[in-house]
Write a protein that holds these residues in place. Structure first.
Motif, mmCIF file in Angstrom:
data_model
loop_
_atom_site.group_PDB
_atom_site.id
_atom_site.type_symbol
_atom_site.label_atom_id
_atom_site.label_comp_id
_atom_site.label_asym_id
_atom_site.label_seq_id
_atom_site.Cartn_x
_atom_site.Cartn_y
_atom_site.Cartn_z
ATOM 1 N N LYS A 116 0.833 -1.208 0.000
ATOM 2 C CA LYS A 116 0.000 0.000 0.000
ATOM 3 C C LYS A 116 0.869 1.260 0.000
ATOM 4 O O LYS A 116 0.574 2.221 -0.722
ATOM 5 C CB LYS A 116 -0.950 -0.014 1.206
ATOM 6 N N GLY A 119 2.230 1.713 -3.441
ATOM 7 C CA GLY A 119 1.155 2.189 -4.316
ATOM 8 C C GLY A 119 0.864 3.665 -4.103
ATOM 9 O O GLY A 119 0.665 4.419 -5.054
ATOM 10 N N LYS A 120 0.863 4.083 -2.854
ATOM 11 C CA LYS A 120 0.603 5.491 -2.538
ATOM 12 C C LYS A 120 1.721 6.380 -3.078
ATOM 13 O O LYS A 120 1.463 7.427 -3.674
ATOM 14 C CB LYS A 120 0.453 5.679 -1.029
ATOM 15 N N LYS A 121 2.978 5.942 -2.889
ATOM 16 C CA LYS A 121 4.114 6.727 -3.377
ATOM 17 C C LYS A 121 4.086 6.855 -4.897
ATOM 18 O O LYS A 121 4.574 7.838 -5.439
ATOM 19 C CB LYS A 121 5.436 6.087 -2.936
ATOM 20 N N ARG A 122 3.508 5.871 -5.572
ATOM 21 C CA ARG A 122 3.402 5.910 -7.034
ATOM 22 C C ARG A 122 2.100 6.563 -7.507
ATOM 23 O O ARG A 122 1.824 6.609 -8.691
ATOM 24 C CB ARG A 122 3.498 4.496 -7.602
ATOM 25 N N MET A 124 -1.057 5.562 -7.041
ATOM 26 C CA MET A 124 -2.038 4.576 -7.505
ATOM 27 C C MET A 124 -3.271 4.622 -6.610
ATOM 28 O O MET A 124 -3.523 3.725 -5.808
ATOM 29 C CB MET A 124 -1.405 3.186 -7.533
ATOM 30 N N LEU A 125 -4.026 5.684 -6.767
ATOM 31 C CA LEU A 125 -5.208 5.894 -5.934
ATOM 32 C C LEU A 125 -6.473 5.762 -6.764
ATOM 33 O O LEU A 125 -6.491 6.086 -7.952
ATOM 34 C CB LEU A 125 -5.152 7.285 -5.293
ATOM 35 N N GLU A 130 -8.468 5.814 -1.803
ATOM 36 C CA GLU A 130 -8.062 4.447 -1.480
ATOM 37 C C GLU A 130 -6.942 4.015 -2.440
ATOM 38 O O GLU A 130 -6.928 4.394 -3.610
ATOM 39 C CB GLU A 130 -9.268 3.519 -1.616
ATOM 40 N N ILE A 131 -6.029 3.202 -1.939
ATOM 41 C CA ILE A 131 -4.895 2.753 -2.747
ATOM 42 C C ILE A 131 -5.304 1.540 -3.581
ATOM 43 O O ILE A 131 -5.912 0.591 -3.076
ATOM 44 C CB ILE A 131 -3.693 2.422 -1.847
ATOM 45 N N ASP A 132 -4.956 1.573 -4.878
ATOM 46 C CA ASP A 132 -5.247 0.476 -5.790
ATOM 47 C C ASP A 132 -4.137 -0.570 -5.641
ATOM 48 O O ASP A 132 -3.129 -0.525 -6.346
ATOM 49 C CB ASP A 132 -5.322 1.009 -7.227
ATOM 50 N N THR A 133 -4.321 -1.488 -4.698
ATOM 51 C CA THR A 133 -3.277 -2.467 -4.399
ATOM 52 C C THR A 133 -3.087 -3.480 -5.527
ATOM 53 O O THR A 133 -1.978 -3.982 -5.718
ATOM 54 C CB THR A 133 -3.574 -3.205 -3.080
ATOM 55 N N ALA A 136 -0.802 -1.737 -7.885
ATOM 56 C CA ALA A 136 0.530 -1.692 -7.271
ATOM 57 C C ALA A 136 1.208 -3.061 -7.361
ATOM 58 O O ALA A 136 2.414 -3.151 -7.626
ATOM 59 C CB ALA A 136 0.427 -1.235 -5.821
#
Length: 160
Positions: A116, A119-122, A124-125, A130-133, A136
């Protein structure tokens, strides 16, 4: 050999031409193909083969990390979490740098939380922040398979 280990790439090196079709995914070579290397030397390129069942779950996971097992038959997020478990122990410098984890205590972060975080650093929300796991996970596996996280060996020969 197993799928996606470089059989066709090796033949291209030997022939000194790009004659065998090569892609960064398993299943490109679909049939046996002979290539003339020299006057008295030919090489046979074959599709990859897998044995139908793995006695050791870790062996299957390692093959899945490399893409030798089709992602469509796996839980991609679980596979990415298992890859992160592996990477956390190894701590390859390229992995740490690529995902800007220098100041993170990755040993004390659960692997799913690390996924997560990556994903957040990239960015990918999805809606609601919400983070798109899943996205990611796909990105992590793609970057591992293309050696963007460094040249990493998942298994060493026994006796080493």
């Amino acid at each position: 050999g197993i799928p996606n280990v470089g059989k066709s790439s090796f033949i291209n090196k030997m022939v000194k031409k790009n004659r065998a079709r090569v892609e960064d995914r398993p299943g490109v070579t679909r049939g046996n193909q002979w290539y003339t290397i020299a006057k008295n030397l030919e090489m046979l390129d074959t599709p990859g083969v897998l044995w139908p069942k793995f006695d050791d779950k870790v062996v299957g996971e390692h093959l899945a990390f490399t893409g030798a097992v089709k992602d469509q038959i796996l839980d991609i997020e679980l596979l990415a979490v298992r890859l992160l478990d592996f990477l956390k122990e190894l701590k390859p410098a390229d992995f740490i740098t690529r995902f800007k984890l220098e100041n993170e205590d990755i040993d004390n972060i659960e692997s799913y939380e690390l996924l997560k975080m990556i994903g957040k650093k990239r960015g990918m929300l999805v809606s609601g922040g919400e983070i798109d796991t899943e996205r990611a996970a796909i990105m992590l596996l793609d970057e591992f398979r293309s050696a963007k996280l460094g040249r990493i060996t998942v298994e060493m020969p026994q006796g080493r």
